[in-house]
Design an enzyme around this catalytic site. Structure first.
Site, PDB file in Angstrom:
ATOM      1  N   GLY A  21       0.786  -1.232   0.000  1.00  0.00           N
ATOM      2  CA  GLY A  21       0.000   0.000   0.000  1.00  0.00           C
ATOM      3  C   GLY A  21       0.817   1.280   0.000  1.00  0.00           C
ATOM      4  CG  ASN A 115      -2.566  -1.106 -13.295  1.00  0.00           C
ATOM      5  OD1 ASN A 115      -2.593  -1.424 -12.106  1.00  0.00           O
ATOM      6  ND2 ASN A 115      -1.797  -1.746 -14.173  1.00  0.00           N
ATOM      7  CG  HIS A 117       2.997  -2.764 -14.937  1.00  0.00           C
ATOM      8  ND1 HIS A 117       2.600  -3.958 -14.369  1.00  0.00           N
ATOM      9  CD2 HIS A 117       4.019  -3.066 -15.769  1.00  0.00           C
ATOM     10  CE1 HIS A 117       3.361  -4.935 -14.839  1.00  0.00           C
ATOM     11  NE2 HIS A 117       4.225  -4.419 -15.691  1.00  0.00           N
ATOM     12  CG  ASP A 153       0.084  -5.112 -16.416  1.00  0.00           C
ATOM     13  OD1 ASP A 153      -0.508  -4.442 -15.564  1.00  0.00           O
ATOM     14  OD2 ASP A 153       0.683  -6.158 -16.171  1.00  0.00           O
TER      15      ASP A 153
HETATM   16  C1  GAR Z   1       3.821  -1.463  -7.202  1.00  0.00           C
HETATM   17  O1  GAR Z   1       5.191  -1.458  -7.510  1.00  0.00           O
HETATM   18  C2  GAR Z   1       2.992  -1.600  -8.454  1.00  0.00           C
HETATM   19  O2  GAR Z   1       3.585  -1.015  -9.568  1.00  0.00           O
HETATM   20  C3  GAR Z   1       2.910  -3.091  -8.592  1.00  0.00           C
HETATM   21  O3  GAR Z   1       2.744  -3.572  -7.297  1.00  0.00           O
HETATM   22  C4  GAR Z   1       3.463  -2.715  -6.408  1.00  0.00           C
HETATM   23  C5  GAR Z   1       2.576  -2.400  -5.218  1.00  0.00           C
HETATM   24  O4  GAR Z   1       3.288  -1.692  -4.227  1.00  0.00           O
HETATM   25  N1  GAR Z   1       1.801  -3.451  -9.450  1.00  0.00           N
HETATM   26  C6  GAR Z   1       1.857  -4.400 -10.382  1.00  0.00           C
HETATM   27  O5  GAR Z   1       2.833  -5.097 -10.576  1.00  0.00           O
HETATM   28  C7  GAR Z   1       0.579  -4.545 -11.211  1.00  0.00           C
HETATM   29  N2  GAR Z   1       0.810  -5.279 -12.413  1.00  0.00           N
HETATM   30  P1  GAR Z   1       2.510  -0.984  -3.050  1.00  0.00           P
HETATM   31  O6  GAR Z   1       1.499  -2.002  -2.501  1.00  0.00           O
HETATM   32  O7  GAR Z   1       3.561  -0.656  -2.035  1.00  0.00           O
HETATM   33  O8  GAR Z   1       1.824   0.227  -3.601  1.00  0.00           O
END
Ligand code: GAR
Length: 199
Positions: A21, A115, A117, A153
């Site tokens: 998060g 989103n 990514h 994505d």
């Molecule tokens: C982030 O780095 C985001 O880009 C990735 O998950 C992480 C969540 O971090 N999302 C993906 O890979 C989606 N395809 P967070 O929970 O600390 O925000």
């Protein structure tokens, strides 16, 4: 403090998160500063995830919609749509939401579903984009905030940030540098998505 991005009216955001998060927290922080928006709800799918604890600390309402309680992706997305409608969301932000969404959710929030990514899309879609970049040996990667379309994505890019892969980088160090950029571009992407809707 930097000049706020003009957004009229202020946007009501729902954030969807599965993990730590940190992007959710970056949006909450920006909402008190440059971003004329309010995070009205965090939705998590994993009980006990880091995002849930951050919401409690930040005083943001949090709703658990556990995908394990749903027989299909469509059923999960129907519950998500209901939660977003309940709080009159203007924009819905997938901030580390690690579930594939169906056209139901995309069509319920046309050009209002975002989103983030951790790669320069269209490179390295899907799981473990940072690991994919390291395995490919690229010298430059980054992150992308984009509008969501039914393909995984994919969708119109709102903001990208490039991050160099440094000698000696491992998954952890590269992820950390990419995440710092994510926290900077995601609030800007929200502002751009809202401006795009306003025409
Ligand atoms: C982030 O780095 C985001 O880009 C990735 O998950 C992480 C969540 O971090 N999302 C993906 O890979 C989606 N395809 P967070 O929970 O600390 O925000």
């Amino acid at each position: 403090m930097a000049q706020p991005w003009p957004l009229h009216p202020p946007q009501r955001l729902v954030v969807l998160a599965s993990g730590q998060g940190s992007n959710f927290e970056a949006l909450v922080a920006a909402s008190g500063e440059r971003l004329a928006a309010q995070v009205v709800l965090l939705v998590v799918n994993n009980p006990g995830c880091g995002a849930e604890a951050r919401a409690a600390r930040l005083g943001i309402p949090c709703q658990l919609i556990n995908h394990r309680d749903h027989p299909s992706r469509a059923s999960l997305d129907t519950a998500l749509i209901a939660a977003c409608r309940q709080v009159q969301a203007d924009l819905v932000v997938m901030a580390g939401w690690m579930r594939i969404v169906t056209p139901l959710l995309v069509q319920a929030y046309p050009d209002r579903l975002l989103n983030i990514h951790p790669s320069l899309l269209p490179s390295f879609r899907g799981l473990d984009a940072v690991g994919q970049a390291l395995a490919a040996g690229v010298q430059l990667t980054g992150c992308t905030a984009h509008l969501v379309r039914p393909e995984v994505d994919a969708g119109p890019v709102l903001v990208q940030a490039a991050v160099p892969v440094l000698p000696g980088d491992d998954h952890r160090s590269l992820s950390a540098r990419i995440q710092r950029q994510e926290h900077a571009i995601l609030p800007l992407a929200v502002a751009l998505a809202a401006a795009r809707l306003a025409g």
